[in-house]
Enzyme design. Sequence first.
Site, PDB file in Angstrom:
ATOM      1  N   LYS A  25       0.842  -1.198   0.000  1.00  0.00           N
ATOM      2  CA  LYS A  25       0.000   0.000   0.000  1.00  0.00           C
ATOM      3  C   LYS A  25       0.877   1.248   0.000  1.00  0.00           C
ATOM      4  O   LYS A  25       0.649   2.183  -0.766  1.00  0.00           O
ATOM      5  CB  LYS A  25      -0.904   0.010   1.233  1.00  0.00           C
ATOM      6  CG  LYS A  25      -1.693   1.311   1.359  1.00  0.00           C
ATOM      7  CD  LYS A  25      -2.546   1.357   2.613  1.00  0.00           C
ATOM      8  CE  LYS A  25      -1.710   1.542   3.859  1.00  0.00           C
ATOM      9  NZ  LYS A  25      -2.460   2.099   5.004  1.00  0.00           N
ATOM     10  N   SER A  26       1.898   1.241   0.853  1.00  0.00           N
ATOM     11  CA  SER A  26       2.749   2.440   0.984  1.00  0.00           C
ATOM     12  C   SER A  26       3.421   2.764  -0.339  1.00  0.00           C
ATOM     13  O   SER A  26       3.479   3.920  -0.759  1.00  0.00           O
ATOM     14  CB  SER A  26       3.831   2.210   2.027  1.00  0.00           C
ATOM     15  OG  SER A  26       3.258   1.793   3.227  1.00  0.00           O
ATOM     16  N   ARG A  30       2.383   5.974  -3.042  1.00  0.00           N
ATOM     17  CA  ARG A  30       3.462   6.935  -3.320  1.00  0.00           C
ATOM     18  C   ARG A  30       3.780   6.975  -4.817  1.00  0.00           C
ATOM     19  O   ARG A  30       3.904   8.046  -5.399  1.00  0.00           O
ATOM     20  CB  ARG A  30       4.719   6.566  -2.538  1.00  0.00           C
ATOM     21  CG  ARG A  30       4.688   6.967  -1.055  1.00  0.00           C
ATOM     22  CD  ARG A  30       5.869   6.346  -0.339  1.00  0.00           C
ATOM     23  NE  ARG A  30       6.040   6.711   1.045  1.00  0.00           N
ATOM     24  CZ  ARG A  30       5.346   6.219   2.067  1.00  0.00           C
ATOM     25  NH1 ARG A  30       4.356   5.350   1.840  1.00  0.00           N
ATOM     26  NH2 ARG A  30       5.608   6.571   3.308  1.00  0.00           N
ATOM     27  N   ASP A  52      -7.815   1.838  -0.646  1.00  0.00           N
ATOM     28  CA  ASP A  52      -6.935   3.000  -0.517  1.00  0.00           C
ATOM     29  C   ASP A  52      -6.296   3.414  -1.837  1.00  0.00           C
ATOM     30  O   ASP A  52      -6.086   4.597  -2.081  1.00  0.00           O
ATOM     31  CB  ASP A  52      -5.828   2.722   0.523  1.00  0.00           C
ATOM     32  CG  ASP A  52      -6.330   2.980   1.940  1.00  0.00           C
ATOM     33  OD1 ASP A  52      -7.563   3.112   2.109  1.00  0.00           O
ATOM     34  OD2 ASP A  52      -5.500   3.059   2.859  1.00  0.00           O
ATOM     35  N   ASN A  94     -10.654   6.591   3.744  1.00  0.00           N
ATOM     36  CA  ASN A  94      -9.893   6.628   5.000  1.00  0.00           C
ATOM     37  C   ASN A  94      -8.412   6.423   4.696  1.00  0.00           C
ATOM     38  O   ASN A  94      -7.684   5.814   5.464  1.00  0.00           O
ATOM     39  CB  ASN A  94     -10.413   5.539   5.949  1.00  0.00           C
ATOM     40  CG  ASN A  94      -9.975   5.781   7.393  1.00  0.00           C
ATOM     41  OD1 ASN A  94      -9.403   6.831   7.707  1.00  0.00           O
ATOM     42  ND2 ASN A  94     -10.219   4.819   8.264  1.00  0.00           N
ATOM     43  N   SER A 176       4.700  10.318  10.462  1.00  0.00           N
ATOM     44  CA  SER A 176       5.772  10.546   9.501  1.00  0.00           C
ATOM     45  C   SER A 176       5.192  10.888   8.135  1.00  0.00           C
ATOM     46  O   SER A 176       5.902  11.309   7.239  1.00  0.00           O
ATOM     47  CB  SER A 176       6.660   9.308   9.401  1.00  0.00           C
ATOM     48  OG  SER A 176       5.924   8.242   8.833  1.00  0.00           O
ATOM     49  N   SER A 205       8.522   6.439  12.957  1.00  0.00           N
ATOM     50  CA  SER A 205       8.308   5.599  11.768  1.00  0.00           C
ATOM     51  C   SER A 205       9.301   5.903  10.649  1.00  0.00           C
ATOM     52  O   SER A 205       8.931   6.048   9.483  1.00  0.00           O
ATOM     53  CB  SER A 205       6.878   5.776  11.226  1.00  0.00           C
ATOM     54  OG  SER A 205       5.928   5.734  12.244  1.00  0.00           O
ATOM     55  N   ASP A 329       2.821  -0.563  12.150  1.00  0.00           N
ATOM     56  CA  ASP A 329       1.669  -1.307  11.641  1.00  0.00           C
ATOM     57  C   ASP A 329       1.790  -2.800  11.918  1.00  0.00           C
ATOM     58  O   ASP A 329       0.863  -3.440  12.412  1.00  0.00           O
ATOM     59  CB  ASP A 329       1.511  -1.081  10.131  1.00  0.00           C
ATOM     60  CG  ASP A 329       0.915   0.294   9.837  1.00  0.00           C
ATOM     61  OD1 ASP A 329       0.570   0.997  10.813  1.00  0.00           O
ATOM     62  OD2 ASP A 329       0.814   0.652   8.654  1.00  0.00           O
ATOM     63  N   GLU A 357      -6.237   4.113  11.662  1.00  0.00           N
ATOM     64  CA  GLU A 357      -7.606   3.886  11.221  1.00  0.00           C
ATOM     65  C   GLU A 357      -8.588   3.961  12.402  1.00  0.00           C
ATOM     66  O   GLU A 357      -9.730   4.324  12.258  1.00  0.00           O
ATOM     67  CB  GLU A 357      -7.718   2.533  10.521  1.00  0.00           C
ATOM     68  CG  GLU A 357      -7.237   2.527   9.071  1.00  0.00           C
ATOM     69  CD  GLU A 357      -5.727   2.513   8.899  1.00  0.00           C
ATOM     70  OE1 GLU A 357      -4.996   2.762   9.890  1.00  0.00           O
ATOM     71  OE2 GLU A 357      -5.267   2.264   7.763  1.00  0.00           O
ATOM     72  N   HIS A 401      -8.680  -2.537   8.843  1.00  0.00           N
ATOM     73  CA  HIS A 401      -8.252  -3.763   8.179  1.00  0.00           C
ATOM     74  C   HIS A 401      -7.283  -4.575   9.030  1.00  0.00           C
ATOM     75  O   HIS A 401      -7.363  -5.797   9.086  1.00  0.00           O
ATOM     76  CB  HIS A 401      -7.621  -3.408   6.827  1.00  0.00           C
ATOM     77  CG  HIS A 401      -6.497  -2.400   6.919  1.00  0.00           C
ATOM     78  ND1 HIS A 401      -5.356  -2.505   6.189  1.00  0.00           N
ATOM     79  CD2 HIS A 401      -6.341  -1.278   7.668  1.00  0.00           C
ATOM     80  CE1 HIS A 401      -4.554  -1.484   6.469  1.00  0.00           C
ATOM     81  NE2 HIS A 401      -5.132  -0.729   7.364  1.00  0.00           N
ATOM     82  N   ARG A 402      -6.353  -3.893   9.707  1.00  0.00           N
ATOM     83  CA  ARG A 402      -5.339  -4.655  10.458  1.00  0.00           C
ATOM     84  C   ARG A 402      -5.930  -5.344  11.682  1.00  0.00           C
ATOM     85  O   ARG A 402      -5.466  -6.400  12.085  1.00  0.00           O
ATOM     86  CB  ARG A 402      -4.165  -3.759  10.839  1.00  0.00           C
ATOM     87  CG  ARG A 402      -3.498  -3.145   9.638  1.00  0.00           C
ATOM     88  CD  ARG A 402      -2.032  -2.854   9.804  1.00  0.00           C
ATOM     89  NE  ARG A 402      -1.564  -2.161   8.625  1.00  0.00           N
ATOM     90  CZ  ARG A 402      -1.315  -2.759   7.456  1.00  0.00           C
ATOM     91  NH1 ARG A 402      -1.453  -4.061   7.333  1.00  0.00           N
ATOM     92  NH2 ARG A 402      -0.944  -2.050   6.407  1.00  0.00           N
ATOM     93  N   LYS A 434      -9.322  -2.577   2.501  1.00  0.00           N
ATOM     94  CA  LYS A 434      -8.447  -1.399   2.497  1.00  0.00           C
ATOM     95  C   LYS A 434      -7.080  -1.716   1.899  1.00  0.00           C
ATOM     96  O   LYS A 434      -6.509  -0.914   1.176  1.00  0.00           O
ATOM     97  CB  LYS A 434      -8.281  -0.883   3.924  1.00  0.00           C
ATOM     98  CG  LYS A 434      -7.618   0.473   4.014  1.00  0.00           C
ATOM     99  CD  LYS A 434      -7.735   0.998   5.441  1.00  0.00           C
ATOM    100  CE  LYS A 434      -7.670   2.512   5.492  1.00  0.00           C
ATOM    101  NZ  LYS A 434      -6.379   3.080   5.268  1.00  0.00           N
TER     102      LYS A 434
END
Length: 672
Positions: A25-26, A30, A52, A94, A176, A205, A329, A357, A401-402, A434
């Site tokens: 996702k990150s 980006r 996302d 979100n 961050s 982070s 996370d 979240e 989600h997590r 997500k």
Amino acid sequence: MFDTPFLDIPPLIAAEGCVRLPGSKSISNRVLLLAGLCEGTTTLHGLLDSDDTRVMLDALRALGCAIENGGASTRVTGLGGRLAVHSASLFLGNAGTAMRPLTTALALLAATQGGDFELRGVARMHERPIGDLVDALRALGCTIDELGQPGYPPLRLRGGRLDLDQPIRVRGDVSSQFLTALLLALPLVAAERDIAIDVAGELISKPYVEITLKLLARFGVVVRRDGWQRFTIAAHGDDGAYRSPGELHVEGDASSASYFIALGAIAAADGHSVRIEGVGSESIQGDIAFADAAEQMGARVTRSANALEVRRGAWPLRAIRLDCNHIPDAAMTLAVMALFADGTSRLANIASWRVKETDRIAAMAAELRKLGAVVTFGADFIEITPPVQWRAAEVRTYDDHRMAMCMALAAFNPLAGARPGVPVRILDPRCVAKTFPDYFETLFDVVRAEPEDIPVITVDGPSASGKGTLAAALAAALGFHYLDSGALYRATALAALSAGVGDNDPAALARLGGKLDLRFEAGSTLLAGANVTEALRREDVGAMASKIAAWPELRDTLRALQLSFRRLPGLVADGRDMGSVIFPAARLKVFLTASAEERALRRHKQLISKGFSARLEDLLADLRARDARDTNRAVAPLVAATDALLLDNSGLTIEASVDRVLAWWKERSPFA
Ligand code: C5P
């Protein structure tokens, strides 16, 4: 994806197999932003397809980027640093990884090129702080209105006048993502001069900032880093702020890997292992360090460039005390691993959990306690002692989600001594969309339960009693698999009719039944690859099925096939002998009854609506004959199992029948 109100995971006992991770996702969000801002077209491979990233793609489209989706790759043609649209309202769900960088990029572009943008999200997004970033952008000369609470989205960005003479200051101790947002967007205004960012407070982070720097480098942006305090973006002159790398491969998501690393540590024993493809030792994601933490707890991890292989080492797991600032996370997964440890674990330096979240510290504490764990927590830590007595729990997921993904691992409680093992109910399992829409399917592919722990609901009854409709609706409501056992007899009948095998040749019929290549896919039934959904409903096929179903040889052959449908997370099976013969220990057995007249009428309506001609009297006579054959045959005659609940649905709507059975199911569930 499980789109049900809840998902019950039976007690699990082992794990083995290979999983391919969805894209990070990150990295995905980006590189989408960078590709959207730079000149030319960038082809992104292995991009995450989730809530996302979808909001980011929608936003880029709304801003005028051309986006082509071609299965495993996505082509993004960027703006080249020039606004194509000067006014837009963007909904960002979100997704913090969309809100923070888009706010920054659009604020800078609106200030230099003129514009008016509104950015909003779901209610929780409007509770996630962005004030420090807004302050930093205002200090630069951007005009920003907070449309709700000060310091939170929704935001309106409407122009301004940039003053880049001062170094930019941003707080680094809340999220961050503020620094990341500035790093990603400031090259837009760094043509003539270097731009320096000073971080106030201890940067949290850091690994996420490293991802940002590495991806900026892929897009030709040079950033000088002095410690973690000052970052300087080099002036790019006439070169354009970003240079597309042309193609870019997105790694698997290292945070998503954490659930499967934990899975291996907890449940891949006896020479088995869990192989995880998509991330490995060459990953640029900080969460890959979760593997080290898992090793401290006892996991045995073998790393290769782009994959991990995980086995159980120490058992029970070793309790740990760990500063988790570098893996915020993935650390949630450690909290669930702590349920399987030999003492109390302490996860420290996790204050950022509170602004994710949901307030993840409070949420985690509440849900782990429901399972029986002893939990204490403060503003920036959580301590977990494993349950002495495990309890079947309904786990809330807080649209996080997590929470859903890591709490699912609590289903391995039999390995921690729960006798009997208890199921775990995950509320709103859809929230995994997500970042990992197929999380539960992927999990169920590599875990094992005792077969008798996989719940089965049987729905038996005579022809045309509405079994299929009821059973399919129940399966959909519970996220269970569905077995239409009649389709197996009908498919054998169809195969017999086309092969010229008669209804009086049990050996040949059993041979046909034994090599049925039958697949059920999204509402269609495929026999040897051909769509036979309609053909199976033909009257002659049904009549043949009813005759050949009397042969014990055929019933025996089809038995194993029917049993193989009992798979995680559960099964609803309909037919004549599901409760009485095939699944005698099913947790809930329903026997549907409806008068022959009522059933004939329904069948008549159904046929007419599909454009077939049919006479009611013929249908009634035919149904009576089939009932007689099903009831009077020597093997597996149609009878209600002694422990079946009778449901006469003659006067009931389908919804009412479904509600009735779901209420029975609820009475049998172990959840408080
Ligand atoms: O339920 P359906 O009408 O599709 O089933 C076709 C035929 O297969 C039935 O008439 C019945 O004789 C036979 N059958 C069976 N046992 C089952 C399911 C169907 O004997 N479990």
